[in-house]
Design a protein around this motif. Structure first.
Motif, PDB file in Angstrom:
ATOM      1  N   SER A 181       0.797  -1.226   0.000  1.00 59.16           N
ATOM      2  CA  SER A 181       0.000   0.000   0.000  1.00 59.16           C
ATOM      3  C   SER A 181       0.827   1.274   0.000  1.00 59.16           C
ATOM      4  O   SER A 181       0.427   2.281  -0.590  1.00 59.16           O
ATOM      5  CB  SER A 181      -0.945   0.018   1.208  1.00 59.16           C
ATOM      6  OG  SER A 181      -1.816  -1.098   1.197  1.00 59.16           O
ATOM      7  N   PHE A 182       1.978   1.260   0.700  1.00 58.87           N
ATOM      8  CA  PHE A 182       2.715   2.501   0.916  1.00 58.87           C
ATOM      9  C   PHE A 182       4.212   2.316   0.699  1.00 58.87           C
ATOM     10  O   PHE A 182       4.760   1.237   0.902  1.00 58.87           O
ATOM     11  CB  PHE A 182       2.480   3.025   2.338  1.00 58.87           C
ATOM     12  CG  PHE A 182       1.056   3.381   2.632  1.00 58.87           C
ATOM     13  CD1 PHE A 182       0.538   4.603   2.228  1.00 58.87           C
ATOM     14  CD2 PHE A 182       0.222   2.496   3.302  1.00 58.87           C
ATOM     15  CE1 PHE A 182      -0.783   4.938   2.499  1.00 58.87           C
ATOM     16  CE2 PHE A 182      -1.096   2.811   3.579  1.00 58.87           C
ATOM     17  CZ  PHE A 182      -1.601   4.040   3.171  1.00 58.87           C
ATOM     18  N   GLY A 191      11.656  14.559   8.300  1.00 64.11           N
ATOM     19  CA  GLY A 191      10.439  13.765   8.400  1.00 64.11           C
ATOM     20  C   GLY A 191      10.495  12.534   7.513  1.00 64.11           C
ATOM     21  O   GLY A 191      11.456  12.313   6.769  1.00 64.11           O
ATOM     22  N   VAL A 192       9.437  11.750   7.613  1.00 65.14           N
ATOM     23  CA  VAL A 192       9.286  10.543   6.797  1.00 65.14           C
ATOM     24  C   VAL A 192       8.041  10.707   5.937  1.00 65.14           C
ATOM     25  O   VAL A 192       6.927  10.827   6.459  1.00 65.14           O
ATOM     26  CB  VAL A 192       9.157   9.281   7.675  1.00 65.14           C
ATOM     27  CG1 VAL A 192       8.980   8.046   6.797  1.00 65.14           C
ATOM     28  CG2 VAL A 192      10.357   9.126   8.594  1.00 65.14           C
ATOM     29  N   ASP A 193       8.223  10.749   4.629  1.00 59.21           N
ATOM     30  CA  ASP A 193       7.103  10.862   3.709  1.00 59.21           C
ATOM     31  C   ASP A 193       6.534   9.482   3.405  1.00 59.21           C
ATOM     32  O   ASP A 193       7.284   8.540   3.129  1.00 59.21           O
ATOM     33  CB  ASP A 193       7.547  11.526   2.400  1.00 59.21           C
ATOM     34  CG  ASP A 193       7.858  13.002   2.576  1.00 59.21           C
ATOM     35  OD1 ASP A 193       7.312  13.609   3.518  1.00 59.21           O
ATOM     36  OD2 ASP A 193       8.651  13.541   1.782  1.00 59.21           O
ATOM     37  N   VAL A 194       5.214   9.376   3.467  1.00 59.82           N
ATOM     38  CA  VAL A 194       4.516   8.124   3.174  1.00 59.82           C
ATOM     39  C   VAL A 194       3.737   8.314   1.873  1.00 59.82           C
ATOM     40  O   VAL A 194       2.825   9.146   1.803  1.00 59.82           O
ATOM     41  CB  VAL A 194       3.577   7.723   4.322  1.00 59.82           C
ATOM     42  CG1 VAL A 194       2.871   6.410   3.992  1.00 59.82           C
ATOM     43  CG2 VAL A 194       4.361   7.592   5.629  1.00 59.82           C
ATOM     44  N   ILE A 195       4.108   7.572   0.845  1.00 61.08           N
ATOM     45  CA  ILE A 195       3.504   7.703  -0.481  1.00 61.08           C
ATOM     46  C   ILE A 195       2.468   6.607  -0.679  1.00 61.08           C
ATOM     47  O   ILE A 195       2.760   5.421  -0.479  1.00 61.08           O
ATOM     48  CB  ILE A 195       4.585   7.625  -1.575  1.00 61.08           C
ATOM     49  CG1 ILE A 195       5.532   8.834  -1.442  1.00 61.08           C
ATOM     50  CG2 ILE A 195       3.967   7.585  -2.961  1.00 61.08           C
ATOM     51  CD1 ILE A 195       6.738   8.758  -2.336  1.00 61.08           C
ATOM     52  N   CYS A 196       1.260   7.012  -1.047  1.00 63.21           N
ATOM     53  CA  CYS A 196       0.173   6.063  -1.301  1.00 63.21           C
ATOM     54  C   CYS A 196       0.336   5.496  -2.707  1.00 63.21           C
ATOM     55  O   CYS A 196       0.350   6.240  -3.691  1.00 63.21           O
ATOM     56  CB  CYS A 196      -1.171   6.756  -1.149  1.00 63.21           C
ATOM     57  SG  CYS A 196      -2.587   5.689  -1.547  1.00 63.21           S
ATOM     58  N   VAL A 197       0.447   4.187  -2.813  1.00 64.48           N
ATOM     59  CA  VAL A 197       0.663   3.538  -4.111  1.00 64.48           C
ATOM     60  C   VAL A 197      -0.576   3.640  -4.987  1.00 64.48           C
ATOM     61  O   VAL A 197      -0.489   3.924  -6.183  1.00 64.48           O
ATOM     62  CB  VAL A 197       1.078   2.062  -3.897  1.00 64.48           C
ATOM     63  CG1 VAL A 197       1.076   1.298  -5.223  1.00 64.48           C
ATOM     64  CG2 VAL A 197       2.442   1.991  -3.247  1.00 64.48           C
TER      65      VAL A 197
END
Length: 242
Positions: A181-182, A191-197
């Motif tokens: 998912s990510f 920071g930590v970027d969370v990318i939505c697939v």
């Protein structure tokens, strides 16, 4: 077998045997070693990415391991990864601006041809298969996260993300979490970027005031979903329970 394998730019690969309390030289390369990886189904096999673009394979059980090698890239190989569902498939990323998927069953010693070739406009810091093995994520200095999908990895998508780091800070490498998912990757704002697939865009950014340096490298705990280890340019490691 409780072992830790280490590599270094000096070309030395060493094996720490925790039970025997020994730390021995396993292999010496005439070149810098940028990456090592073991297939999930064969812990006795070790693949080595060297500075001039080759990948070597050796058996760690041998007292005098002889490396088989293939010239796969024009420049150094930054990461090697194996598909968890089909360890015949190996992904590599390189300074030459490409990431490749290779089928080890068809890997010729002369002029090997990749199953999939992904081109970026700058060095590719990493290429990692998703937990299911159905997707591949690449991270490039051209400020893109590549998402490779499809039955034969024929579909390419590029997701913008600022991946450039200063000279003395380790490169960003987007990793998968505990499913497909990510993708998680560091940023210059600590920071930590969370990318939505699914949506192919940044979903949210995680930050904490305790993290006072740029987070560069991550590792998702394989047995505890939500537990993420973070190393920073400040020389610290944080464990984050998401």
């Amino acid at each position: 077998m409780d072992i830790i394998i280490t590599s270094c730019y000096d070309g030395f690969i060493r094996l720490l045997d925790v039970e025997k309390e020994s730390f021995d030289l396993l292999y010496t390369s005439a070149y810098q070693v940028f990456s090592i990886c073991r297939p999930h189904d064969n812990m006795n096999s070790l693949f080595i990415g060297e500075s001039y673009g080759s990948v070597g394979s050796l058996d760690i059980r041998s007292s005098n391991p002889n490396s088989m090698s293939w010239d796969l890239h024009a420049e150094q190989i930054y990461t090697i990864d194996f598909n968890s569902q089909n360890t015949n498939l190996m992904a590599t990323s390189s300074k030459d601006g490409t990431a490749c998927i290779w089928d080890l069953r068809k890997l010729a010693h002369l002029h090997p041809q990749p199953l999939k070739l992904v081109r970026h406009k700058d060095a590719v810091n990493s290429a990692y298969f998703s937990p299911s093995g159905n997707l591949l994520a690449t991270t490039s200095k051209d400020n893109n996260i590549g998402l490779i999908s499809g039955a034969n990895y024929e579909v390419e998508s590029m997701i913008y993300h600022s991946n450039k780091t200063p000279r003395f800070i380790s490169s960003f490498r987007g990793i998968w979490g505990w499913d497909d998912s990510f993708i998680m990757v560091g940023n210059m704002k600590k920071g930590v970027d969370v990318i939505c697939v699914e949506e192919k865009k940044l979903a949210y950014t995680m930050a904490d005031r305790e993290i006072n340096a740029i987070p560069c490298r991550f590792d998702a705990h394989p047995m505890l979903p939500g537990v993420l280890a973070i190393s920073t340019a400040g020389g610290r490691v944080y464990v984050w329970d998401i």
